[in-house]
Design an enzyme around this catalytic site. Sequence first.
Site, PDB file in Angstrom:
ATOM      1  N   LYS A  14      -6.588   9.606 104.911  1.00  0.00           N
ATOM      2  CA  LYS A  14      -7.944   9.666 105.037  1.00  0.00           C
ATOM      3  C   LYS A  14      -8.499  10.263 104.684  1.00  0.00           C
ATOM      4  O   LYS A  14      -9.631  10.226 104.217  1.00  0.00           O
ATOM      5  CB  LYS A  14      -8.517   8.014 106.335  1.00  0.00           C
ATOM      6  CG  LYS A  14      -7.790   7.008 106.643  1.00  0.00           C
ATOM      7  CD  LYS A  14      -7.983   6.101 108.178  1.00  0.00           C
ATOM      8  CE  LYS A  14      -7.973   7.695 109.521  1.00  0.00           C
ATOM      9  NZ  LYS A  14      -6.318   7.481 109.517  1.00  0.00           N
ATOM     10  N   ARG A  89     -12.745   2.298 114.541  1.00  0.00           N
ATOM     11  CA  ARG A  89     -11.118   1.347 115.357  1.00  0.00           C
ATOM     12  C   ARG A  89     -12.042   0.237 115.922  1.00  0.00           C
ATOM     13  O   ARG A  89     -10.946  -0.342 116.246  1.00  0.00           O
ATOM     14  CB  ARG A  89     -10.587   3.034 115.617  1.00  0.00           C
ATOM     15  CG  ARG A  89     -10.450   3.582 114.656  1.00  0.00           C
ATOM     16  CD  ARG A  89      -9.429   5.535 115.431  1.00  0.00           C
ATOM     17  NE  ARG A  89      -8.670   6.066 115.292  1.00  0.00           N
ATOM     18  CZ  ARG A  89      -8.353   6.588 114.781  1.00  0.00           C
ATOM     19  NH1 ARG A  89      -9.688   7.791 113.894  1.00  0.00           N
ATOM     20  NH2 ARG A  89      -6.891   6.489 114.099  1.00  0.00           N
ATOM     21  N   ARG A 128       3.931  16.672 108.186  1.00  0.00           N
ATOM     22  CA  ARG A 128       2.771  17.058 108.864  1.00  0.00           C
ATOM     23  C   ARG A 128       2.537  18.291 109.982  1.00  0.00           C
ATOM     24  O   ARG A 128       1.814  18.985 110.157  1.00  0.00           O
ATOM     25  CB  ARG A 128       1.348  16.320 108.622  1.00  0.00           C
ATOM     26  CG  ARG A 128       0.067  17.036 108.656  1.00  0.00           C
ATOM     27  CD  ARG A 128      -1.065  16.207 108.884  1.00  0.00           C
ATOM     28  NE  ARG A 128      -1.163  15.519 110.241  1.00  0.00           N
ATOM     29  CZ  ARG A 128      -1.953  14.057 110.244  1.00  0.00           C
ATOM     30  NH1 ARG A 128      -2.564  14.114 109.364  1.00  0.00           N
ATOM     31  NH2 ARG A 128      -1.385  14.147 111.312  1.00  0.00           N
ATOM     32  N   ARG A 134      -1.247  19.760 115.412  1.00  0.00           N
ATOM     33  CA  ARG A 134      -1.324  18.673 116.259  1.00  0.00           C
ATOM     34  C   ARG A 134      -0.655  17.367 117.135  1.00  0.00           C
ATOM     35  O   ARG A 134       0.212  17.702 116.864  1.00  0.00           O
ATOM     36  CB  ARG A 134      -1.810  17.565 115.464  1.00  0.00           C
ATOM     37  CG  ARG A 134      -3.271  17.865 114.456  1.00  0.00           C
ATOM     38  CD  ARG A 134      -3.679  16.853 113.921  1.00  0.00           C
ATOM     39  NE  ARG A 134      -3.964  15.531 113.786  1.00  0.00           N
ATOM     40  CZ  ARG A 134      -4.046  13.655 113.530  1.00  0.00           C
ATOM     41  NH1 ARG A 134      -4.881  14.070 112.524  1.00  0.00           N
ATOM     42  NH2 ARG A 134      -4.663  12.894 114.171  1.00  0.00           N
ATOM     43  N   ARG A 146       0.498   5.566 117.862  1.00  0.00           N
ATOM     44  CA  ARG A 146      -1.112   5.171 116.980  1.00  0.00           C
ATOM     45  C   ARG A 146      -0.474   4.674 116.203  1.00  0.00           C
ATOM     46  O   ARG A 146      -1.470   3.498 115.978  1.00  0.00           O
ATOM     47  CB  ARG A 146      -0.891   6.882 116.723  1.00  0.00           C
ATOM     48  CG  ARG A 146      -1.155   7.915 117.102  1.00  0.00           C
ATOM     49  CD  ARG A 146      -0.402   9.417 117.063  1.00  0.00           C
ATOM     50  NE  ARG A 146      -1.728   9.382 115.713  1.00  0.00           N
ATOM     51  CZ  ARG A 146      -1.228  10.349 114.891  1.00  0.00           C
ATOM     52  NH1 ARG A 146      -0.034  11.182 115.493  1.00  0.00           N
ATOM     53  NH2 ARG A 146      -1.957  10.950 114.249  1.00  0.00           N
TER      54      ARG A 146
HETATM   55  P1  AP5 Z   1      -4.096  12.786 105.996  1.00  0.00           P
HETATM   56  O1  AP5 Z   1      -4.791  12.964 104.997  1.00  0.00           O
HETATM   57  O2  AP5 Z   1      -3.890  13.655 107.170  1.00  0.00           O
HETATM   58  O3  AP5 Z   1      -4.313  10.593 106.573  1.00  0.00           O
HETATM   59  P2  AP5 Z   1      -4.989  10.811 107.859  1.00  0.00           P
HETATM   60  O4  AP5 Z   1      -5.282   9.119 107.312  1.00  0.00           O
HETATM   61  O5  AP5 Z   1      -6.430  10.727 108.109  1.00  0.00           O
HETATM   62  O6  AP5 Z   1      -4.025  10.702 108.849  1.00  0.00           O
HETATM   63  P3  AP5 Z   1      -4.528  10.969 110.240  1.00  0.00           P
HETATM   64  O7  AP5 Z   1      -2.922  11.405 110.980  1.00  0.00           O
HETATM   65  O8  AP5 Z   1      -5.838  11.672 110.577  1.00  0.00           O
HETATM   66  O9  AP5 Z   1      -5.013  10.203 111.156  1.00  0.00           O
HETATM   67  P4  AP5 Z   1      -5.462   9.242 112.568  1.00  0.00           P
HETATM   68  O10 AP5 Z   1      -6.164   7.817 112.066  1.00  0.00           O
HETATM   69  O11 AP5 Z   1      -4.128   8.823 113.020  1.00  0.00           O
HETATM   70  O12 AP5 Z   1      -5.484  10.400 113.281  1.00  0.00           O
HETATM   71  P5  AP5 Z   1      -7.108  10.812 113.374  1.00  0.00           P
HETATM   72  O13 AP5 Z   1      -7.452  12.483 113.898  1.00  0.00           O
HETATM   73  O14 AP5 Z   1      -8.751  10.281 113.333  1.00  0.00           O
HETATM   74  O15 AP5 Z   1      -2.964  12.958 105.458  1.00  0.00           O
HETATM   75  C1  AP5 Z   1      -1.455  12.623 106.371  1.00  0.00           C
HETATM   76  C2  AP5 Z   1      -0.766  13.731 106.087  1.00  0.00           C
HETATM   77  O16 AP5 Z   1      -0.088  12.796 104.511  1.00  0.00           O
HETATM   78  C3  AP5 Z   1      -1.104  14.887 105.399  1.00  0.00           C
HETATM   79  O17 AP5 Z   1      -0.155  15.792 105.421  1.00  0.00           O
HETATM   80  C4  AP5 Z   1      -1.274  14.535 103.711  1.00  0.00           C
HETATM   81  O18 AP5 Z   1      -0.456  15.871 102.876  1.00  0.00           O
HETATM   82  C5  AP5 Z   1      -0.460  13.640 103.235  1.00  0.00           C
HETATM   83  N1  AP5 Z   1      -0.751  12.993 102.469  1.00  0.00           N
HETATM   84  C6  AP5 Z   1      -1.963  12.476 102.043  1.00  0.00           C
HETATM   85  N2  AP5 Z   1      -1.970  12.309 101.404  1.00  0.00           N
HETATM   86  C7  AP5 Z   1      -0.727  11.968 100.390  1.00  0.00           C
HETATM   87  C8  AP5 Z   1       0.488  11.162  99.016  1.00  0.00           C
HETATM   88  N3  AP5 Z   1      -0.743  10.656  98.720  1.00  0.00           N
HETATM   89  N4  AP5 Z   1       1.138  11.557  98.690  1.00  0.00           N
HETATM   90  C9  AP5 Z   1       1.946  12.232  99.712  1.00  0.00           C
HETATM   91  N5  AP5 Z   1       1.658  12.749 100.996  1.00  0.00           N
HETATM   92  C10 AP5 Z   1       0.312  12.866 101.498  1.00  0.00           C
HETATM   93  O19 AP5 Z   1      -7.546  10.073 115.373  1.00  0.00           O
HETATM   94  C11 AP5 Z   1      -6.314  10.968 115.434  1.00  0.00           C
HETATM   95  C12 AP5 Z   1      -6.900  10.570 117.342  1.00  0.00           C
HETATM   96  O20 AP5 Z   1      -8.348  10.609 118.033  1.00  0.00           O
HETATM   97  C13 AP5 Z   1      -6.487   9.280 117.563  1.00  0.00           C
HETATM   98  O21 AP5 Z   1      -5.093   8.449 117.886  1.00  0.00           O
HETATM   99  C14 AP5 Z   1      -7.649   8.492 118.730  1.00  0.00           C
HETATM  100  O22 AP5 Z   1      -7.104   9.642 120.208  1.00  0.00           O
HETATM  101  C15 AP5 Z   1      -8.784   9.636 118.440  1.00  0.00           C
HETATM  102  N6  AP5 Z   1      -9.913   8.788 117.702  1.00  0.00           N
HETATM  103  C16 AP5 Z   1     -10.385   8.891 116.542  1.00  0.00           C
HETATM  104  N7  AP5 Z   1     -11.221   8.506 116.241  1.00  0.00           N
HETATM  105  C17 AP5 Z   1     -11.498   7.770 117.167  1.00  0.00           C
HETATM  106  C18 AP5 Z   1     -12.476   6.818 116.920  1.00  0.00           C
HETATM  107  N8  AP5 Z   1     -13.039   5.896 115.991  1.00  0.00           N
HETATM  108  N9  AP5 Z   1     -12.495   5.595 118.224  1.00  0.00           N
HETATM  109  C19 AP5 Z   1     -11.404   6.197 119.126  1.00  0.00           C
HETATM  110  N10 AP5 Z   1     -10.455   7.295 118.983  1.00  0.00           N
HETATM  111  C20 AP5 Z   1     -10.645   7.948 118.253  1.00  0.00           C
HETATM  112 MG    MG Z   2      -6.683  12.368 109.546  1.00  0.00          MG
END
Ligand code: AP5
Ligand code: MG
Length: 192
Positions: A14, A89, A128, A134, A146
Site C-alpha cells: 500500500k 480499516r 523490511r 518499525r 497484524r
Molecule cells: P509496503 O509498501 O510497506 O506495504 P504496506 O501495505 O504499506 O504494509 P504496512 O506494513 O505498512 O501495512 P500495515 O497495514 O501493517 O501498516 P500501517 O502502517 O498501515 O511494502 C512492504 C514491504 O514489501 C516493503 O519492504 C516494500 O519495499 C516491499 N514491497 C512492496 N511491493 C513489493 C513488490 N511488488 N514486490 C516485492 N516487495 C515489495 O499500520 C501500522 C499500525 O498502525 C496498525 O497495525 C495499527 O496498529 C495502526 N493503524 C494504522 N492505520 C489504522 C487504522 N485505520 N485504524 C486503526 N489502527 C490503524
Molecule cells: Mg504502509
Amino acid sequence: MINLILFGPPGAGKGTQAVKLAEHFGLRHLSTGDIFRREMAEGTELGKAAKAFIEAGKLVPDDITIGMLKNNMVAHQPGTGFILDGFPRTIPQAEALDRLLSTLGASVSLVISLEVNDEELVNRLRGRALTSGRTDDADENVIRKRLEVYKNETLPLKDYYRKKGVLEDVNGMGTIEQIFSDICSRIRPLAG
Ligand code: AP5
Ligand code: MG
C-alpha cells in the site's frame, strides 16, 4: 476530485504504491500508520495513546483514529483528492469517511485491493524489519497478529465497498512497476 483507497493486508505494498500514485496523479497521500509513527516519534499525546496498540499489532481504537484522520483531511488544501493508505480499516471508519467526504461534496472514487498471499507478506515484512526500525515488524508474532487482525476486522470492509460498486481487486504479486501500471490503468478512466 478523485479519492482513492489503497486496501490490503500488512506488507501488500500500500505505502509503496501510494507514494508513486500520489506523485503521478497529484493526490495527497494520507497514511494513518505513517502519521501514528510520526506522532509516536515526537512523543505527542496522540502518539502515546496509539503506541501500545501498534506495538501489539492491534488496531488503534476508532475514535482516536477517526479524529486524527479528520484533522489531517481538513488541514488540507481544498479541491485536491486524497489517496488513503491504511484507512479505513473498520466499518465505523468507512462510514465516518463517507460522512467526511460528503461534507466536501465528494465520495470514494475507487478502492484498490492489493491481493498478496500470506507467505509473500511474511517474507516482505521480515525483509523490511532489517531496515524499517518499525517495532511492529521486529517480532514475528506481531506480524502474525497484524495478519489475523486484518482478516477478522478489516477484510469485511471489502463487502462494504463491493456493494457500492467501487471495489477493484489487483494482483499485488509481481514487480512494483507491473503493479503500478495495473493500478494506473484503473485510475485513468476516472481522471479522464
Ligand atoms: P509496503 O509498501 O510497506 O506495504 P504496506 O501495505 O504499506 O504494509 P504496512 O506494513 O505498512 O501495512 P500495515 O497495514 O501493517 O501498516 P500501517 O502502517 O498501515 O511494502 C512492504 C514491504 O514489501 C516493503 O519492504 C516494500 O519495499 C516491499 N514491497 C512492496 N511491493 C513489493 C513488490 N511488488 N514486490 C516485492 N516487495 C515489495 O499500520 C501500522 C499500525 O498502525 C496498525 O497495525 C495499527 O496498529 C495502526 N493503524 C494504522 N492505520 C489504522 C487504522 N485505520 N485504524 C486503526 N489502527 C490503524
Ligand atoms: Mg504502509
